[in-house]
Design a protein around this motif. Structure first.
Motif, short mmCIF file in Angstrom:
data_model
loop_
_atom_site.label_atom_id
_atom_site.label_comp_id
_atom_site.label_asym_id
_atom_site.label_seq_id
_atom_site.Cartn_x
_atom_site.Cartn_y
_atom_site.Cartn_z
N ALA A 211 10.94 9.01 -4.95
CA ALA A 211 10.24 10.44 -4.11
C ALA A 211 9.68 9.91 -2.85
N GLY A 212 9.78 8.49 -2.62
CA GLY A 212 9.32 8.02 -1.04
C GLY A 212 7.52 7.91 -1.05
N CYS A 213 7.18 7.93 -2.40
CA CYS A 213 5.54 7.57 -2.27
C CYS A 213 5.21 6.09 -1.97
N ALA A 214 4.89 5.65 -1.04
CA ALA A 214 4.53 4.37 -0.55
C ALA A 214 3.19 3.74 -1.05
N ARG A 215 2.67 4.57 -2.06
CA ARG A 215 1.51 3.99 -2.50
C ARG A 215 1.39 3.17 -3.74
N VAL A 216 2.65 3.17 -4.17
CA VAL A 216 2.98 2.21 -5.60
C VAL A 216 4.23 1.40 -5.40
N GLY A 346 -9.93 -1.67 -11.37
CA GLY A 346 -8.84 -2.65 -11.24
C GLY A 346 -7.47 -2.23 -11.31
N GLN A 347 -6.98 -1.09 -11.10
CA GLN A 347 -5.89 -0.58 -10.91
C GLN A 347 -5.40 -0.19 -9.46
N VAL A 348 -6.25 -0.41 -8.49
CA VAL A 348 -6.08 -0.22 -7.00
C VAL A 348 -6.24 -1.57 -6.36
N LEU A 349 -5.29 -1.78 -5.58
CA LEU A 349 -5.07 -2.94 -4.68
C LEU A 349 -5.04 -2.49 -3.25
N VAL A 357 -1.67 1.85 -5.63
CA VAL A 357 -2.04 2.17 -7.04
C VAL A 357 -1.19 1.62 -7.89
N ILE A 358 -1.56 0.54 -9.05
CA ILE A 358 -0.55 -0.03 -9.93
C ILE A 358 -0.82 0.30 -11.40
N ASP A 359 -0.16 -0.20 -12.19
CA ASP A 359 -0.32 -0.11 -13.62
C ASP A 359 -0.49 1.30 -14.29
N PHE A 360 0.75 1.75 -14.37
CA PHE A 360 0.85 3.23 -14.88
C PHE A 360 0.84 3.36 -16.36
#
Ligand SMILES: Nc1ncnc2c1ncn2[C@@H]1O[C@H](COP(=O)(O)OP(=O)(O)O)[C@@H](O)[C@H]1O
Ligand SMILES: O=P(O)(O)O[C@H]1O[C@H](CO)[C@@H](O[C@H]2O[C@H](CO)[C@@H](O)[C@H](O)[C@H]2O)[C@H](O)[C@H]1O
Length: 466
Positions: A211-216, A346-349, A357-360
């Motif tokens: 969907a083009g979300c560049a946060r992940v 710890g899940q945001v870089l 945002v990582i680790d879903f």
């Protein structure tokens, strides 16, 4: 193109083709049956498993150990799914990659699991092969050249170039799983505690990237097993070079006596942006109808179950129920949607001046089906608010004012992006914070007992205020 695989149609069969890496020999295990293997491995694994951060059965005697699946990845390297049982608790399944050698060289001594005294591996050294650069390199090669090995399937996004021969290193630091970084270009996360099915840590970033979300960071390769049923085992994604996680940044800010308000505000905006994208790519669900008491009942159920496992919770149970009952009043029934599910610092870089945002994966202790369910977005907000409290506790003396400013700024940033303010739903937010702290108490009791006082202090506060 392999992009049709497990992601876009998580319930369809993937398109993987066996390749030259597939095991074509008649007996890939050289006569080694799973039960025979366990005559060698049971004793060393009983010692080694409870010392692993990712092992969820700490403090409870291991009653059963059995092999769910066993695959030779390359000579001297076995991929295992291992079932563990504890008296009176549900079984767990773990992913291991084991190396076997006559002697371990000094550089691999830290990886040793044991030297079996019985069975087919008697007298040999068994070790965690993820710590062996050779095995880690071969694992990347499997992902680079998609194919099958026994029940394992390796797939990739054909549009992303993955160069050969990238040097692996084990990511150090506290983790619930195990990650390998290749040439500072990619990071492979191997899920340790396995729940059968597609892992949201592959499903969600894949959908968001589409969907083009560049946060992940978008997955570029992944592997899974067909046995005992289709289950994600690992995901490779671009490594955000030079990124620092929010937990490290928050602790630095506390140590320097600095404010973390601007960072928190941006973090709130990033969270809302991810929520908006999630609402776009996954179907919404019916709102938590607070008025009918189901939300309070579910939270109370989790509290009571946690209190049975963590006795320190017992004195607070009746007061905490009140926080849940408070939330069970009418209010805007916001549609439920897919969320992060285990959002914390710890899940945001932060890379450059941007938050990712990582680790879903969601809360690892919850059943997979529950983690993939739609939930109230305010739950993620509550997770991050709890995290500011954790950080404030990590630095002596406790710094509640620092945490309070972060909370306000984070919610303000969220409201600016999402067009609704989590603070306007105070009772619901409070109930989710309580529910989250209950989860944390259970997590800490199982994985890091030294940290148990942090969620317990929050629960004592929340109970006193209820
Ligand atoms: N794409 C990435 N780029 C850089 N570092 C990453 C990336 N993904 C994860 N990390 C690092 O790996 C750590 C663990 O990742 P995470 O997915 O949270 O694993 P776990 O679920 O095992 O805790 C993170 O805290 C971060 O430091
Ligand atoms: O390993 P994951 O990132 O999947 O998450 C688990 O481990 C976390 C700890 O590493 C745990 O988070 C808790 O401790 C953090 C500080 O180390 C704190 O920032 C979080 O707010 C707190 O929840 C997380 O709950 C657990 O699922």
């Amino acid at each position: 193109m392999l992009k049709t695989a497990s992601h876009s149609q998580p319930n369809s069969q993937p398109n993987s083709q066996p390749n030259s890496q597939s095991d074509s020999r008649p007996d890939p295990h050289g006569g080694l049956s799973p039960s025979l293997l366990m005559t060698s491995l049971a004793a060393p694994l009983r010692e080694w498993l409870p010392r692993q951060r990712w092992f969820a059965g700490k403090g409870r005697p291991l009653t059963d150990l059995s092999v769910v699946s066993m695959t030779e990845l390359h000579p001297g390297c076995l991929h295992l799914l291992l079932r563990t049982g504890h008296a009176g608790s549900p079984e767990h399944c773990y992913q291991l990659v084991l190396g076997v050698r006559e002697e371990l060289p000094p550089r691999l001594q830290h990886a040793v699991i044991g030297r079996p005294s019985a069975g087919p591996l008697a007298g040999l050294s068994v070790y965690d092969a993820l710590l062996d650069p050779r095995s880690a390199g071969l694992l990347l090669e499997r992902l680079r050249v998609p194919g099958a090995a026994g029940p394992l399937r390796f797939e990739r996004d054909a549009h992303t170039e993955i160069p050969a021969g990238l040097a692996p290193r084990l990511l150090d630091g506290e983790q619930s799983n195990t990650s390998l970084v290749y040439g500072d270009s990619f990071i492979l996360k191997l899920f340790r505690r396995i729940q059968y099915g597609i892992n949201p840590d592959l499903e969600v970033p894949w959908a968001l990237a589409g969907a083009g979300c560049a946060r992940v960071p978008a997955p570029v390769a992944w592997f899974w097993t067909t046995e005992p049923r289709r289950t994600t085992l690992g995901v490779l994604q671009p490594f955000l070079r030079g990124a620092t996680d929010g937990w490290t940044l928050a602790l630095r800010s506390l140590a320097a006596g600095e404010d973390f308000g601007d960072e928190s505000y941006e973090l709130g905006r990033a969270t809302a942006e991810v929520h908006l994208a999630l609402a776009e790519v996954f179907a919404p669900g019916p709102p938590d109808r607070r008025g009918d008491g189901r939300l309070a009942a579910a939270m109370t159920g989790r509290l009571e179950s946690a209190a049975r496992q963590v006795p320190a919770l017992a004195p607070y149970v009746s007061r905490l129920r009140a926080a849940y009952d408070d939330a069970a009043v009418s209010g805007p029934d916001r549609p439920a949607q897919r969320i992060h599910g285990d959002l914390h610092l710890g899940q945001v870089l932060r890379a450059g001046n941007r938050w990712f945002v990582i680790d879903f994966e969601g809360e690892p202790a919850r059943p997979l089906a529950e983690r993939r369910r739609v939930q109230a977005p305010v739950r993620d907000v509550a997770g991050m608010l709890r995290s500011f409290d954790y950080a404030a506790h990590a630095r002596r003396p406790w710094q509640p004012d620092w945490a309070g400013r972060c909370r306000e700024a984070y919610c303000a940033g969220y409201a600016a992006e999402a067009a609704w303010d989590p603070r306007a739903e105070a009772a619901l937010l409070r109930a989710h914070e309580t529910d989250r702290a209950v989860y944390e108490a259970l997590y800490e009791a199982r994985h890091r007992p030294d940290w148990l006082p942090v969620p317990m202090a929050a629960l004592a506060r929340l109970a006193a205020e209820a």
